[in-house]
Write an enzyme that holds these catalytic residues in place. Structure first.
Site, PDB file in Angstrom:
ATOM      1  N   THR A   1      66.545 -33.311 -42.697  1.00 17.13           N
ATOM      2  CA  THR A   1      66.058 -33.557 -41.500  1.00 17.13           C
ATOM      3  C   THR A   1      65.335 -32.284 -40.728  1.00 17.13           C
ATOM      4  O   THR A   1      65.997 -31.133 -40.839  1.00 17.13           O
ATOM      5  CB  THR A   1      66.928 -34.188 -40.415  1.00 17.13           C
ATOM      6  OG1 THR A   1      67.485 -35.429 -41.064  1.00 17.13           O
ATOM      7  CG2 THR A   1      66.566 -34.575 -39.068  1.00 17.13           C
TER       8      THR A   1
ATOM      9  N   THR B   1      61.211 -28.260 -41.265  1.00 15.22           N
ATOM     10  CA  THR B   1      60.991 -27.634 -42.497  1.00 15.22           C
ATOM     11  C   THR B   1      61.151 -28.905 -43.471  1.00 15.22           C
ATOM     12  O   THR B   1      60.451 -28.967 -44.627  1.00 15.22           O
ATOM     13  CB  THR B   1      61.874 -26.470 -42.781  1.00 15.22           C
ATOM     14  OG1 THR B   1      61.821 -25.562 -41.703  1.00 15.22           O
ATOM     15  CG2 THR B   1      61.485 -25.721 -44.154  1.00 15.22           C
TER      16      THR B   1
ATOM     17  N   ASP C   1      66.773 -29.440 -47.783  1.00 10.30           N
ATOM     18  CA  ASP C   1      67.011 -29.505 -46.186  1.00 10.30           C
ATOM     19  C   ASP C   1      66.590 -28.284 -45.769  1.00 10.30           C
ATOM     20  O   ASP C   1      66.520 -27.069 -46.383  1.00 10.30           O
ATOM     21  CB  ASP C   1      68.372 -30.010 -45.969  1.00 10.30           C
ATOM     22  CG  ASP C   1      68.434 -30.619 -44.855  1.00 10.30           C
ATOM     23  OD1 ASP C   1      67.456 -30.427 -43.798  1.00 10.30           O
ATOM     24  OD2 ASP C   1      69.574 -30.928 -44.307  1.00 10.30           O
TER      25      ASP C   1
ATOM     26  N   GLY D   1      71.868 -28.349 -37.733  1.00  8.89           N
ATOM     27  CA  GLY D   1      72.162 -29.284 -36.712  1.00  8.89           C
ATOM     28  C   GLY D   1      71.282 -29.164 -35.471  1.00  8.89           C
ATOM     29  O   GLY D   1      71.270 -29.886 -34.503  1.00  8.89           O
TER      30      GLY D   1
ATOM     31  N   GLU E   1      73.550 -34.934 -42.441  1.00  6.35           N
ATOM     32  CA  GLU E   1      73.058 -34.001 -43.352  1.00  6.35           C
ATOM     33  C   GLU E   1      74.404 -33.475 -43.971  1.00  6.35           C
ATOM     34  O   GLU E   1      74.125 -33.366 -45.463  1.00  6.35           O
ATOM     35  CB  GLU E   1      72.500 -32.985 -42.465  1.00  6.35           C
ATOM     36  CG  GLU E   1      70.975 -33.162 -41.983  1.00  6.35           C
ATOM     37  CD  GLU E   1      70.557 -32.115 -41.408  1.00  6.35           C
ATOM     38  OE1 GLU E   1      69.310 -31.929 -41.115  1.00  6.35           O
ATOM     39  OE2 GLU E   1      71.335 -31.230 -40.295  1.00  6.35           O
TER      40      GLU E   1
END
Length: 227
Positions: free
Chosen positions: A28, A31, A83, A97, A105
């Site tokens: 999330t 990127t 991620d 976060g 995540e």
């Protein structure tokens, strides 16, 4: 603009870790969104994967691109996750976060065999703490947790959404953004935060990253622990 180009370059470099037939964790944030977009193009060209998104936002993006999706209810083992991160130190410890999805995540990361982090060069730091550490808390405990984290020396702010109200995660919790300054002992801080009743999860990801791909201009640096 340069950062966006680097993020896309790192995302493109991560595609080599994704193989046909795999279950792929979808991160999330800005990127990770590049990776999902590029993965969607690969799927359109015939790549067969199933994705497990780490947020409602990533699920919507992936579904819109035609990426087949599954869930942790159906599959508890993920082959590779890609991620982003808000910070990475030389030991590949992360702060995550900033996108508000740290709980899901970390759950996705915990189920992953090979965890690939993609960043631009601005995210590398010698010591974690320049970026405020997100801590996800239940609403009932937020004032108490805030007081306890402030007692550890942090300046704490409730994250606010675009509507001016407290930001709500996908699990309907609050996020406290905690400015510690430099964090010389991330492992110890992680344990102290995890032990606080009311803390759902924190944004210190320690010992989880398998490899970090850092885009610096036109170059991609591959970082692994111990180097």
């Amino acid at each position: 603009m340069a950062n966006d180009q680097e993020k896309e370059a790192a995302a493109r470099a991560s595609l080599r870790f994704v193989k046909d037939g795999q279950v792929v964790g979808l991160g999330t944030g800005s990127t990770a969104a590049y990776f999902i977009q590029l993965l969607g193009e690969q799927v359109k060209n015939g790549l067969k994967v199933r994705g497990i998104p780490s947020s409602d936002r990533s699920r919507e993006q992936a579904a819109g691109l035609g990426i087949p999706l599954t869930t942790l209810d159906e599959c508890q083992e993920i082959d590779v996750t890609v991620d982003g991160a808000d910070e990475v130190d030389p030991q590949l410890r992360l702060i995550k976060g900033g996108g508000g999805a740290l709980l899901r995540e970390k759950i996705v990361a915990s189920a992953t065999k090979y965890y690939v982090i993609i960043t631009d060069a601005t995210k590398r730091v010698p010591v974690l703490g320049r970026f405020p550490l997100p801590v996800e808390v239940i609403k009932f405990a937020q004032a108490l947790v805030r007081k306890k984290i402030e007692a550890l020396g942090a300046a704490v702010n409730m994250r606010v959404g675009t509507d001016g109200k407290p930001y709500l995660t996908d699990e309907n919790n609050y996020i406290l953004d905690c400015r510690f300054g430099q964090i010389p002992n991330p492992d110890g801080l992680a344990r102290r935060l995890s032990d606080m009743p009311g803390v759902v999860e924190h944004g210190l990801f320690i010992g989880m990253a398998s490899v970090v791909l850092v885009a610096n201009g036109s170059e991609i640096m591959e970082l692994r622990r111990g180097r």
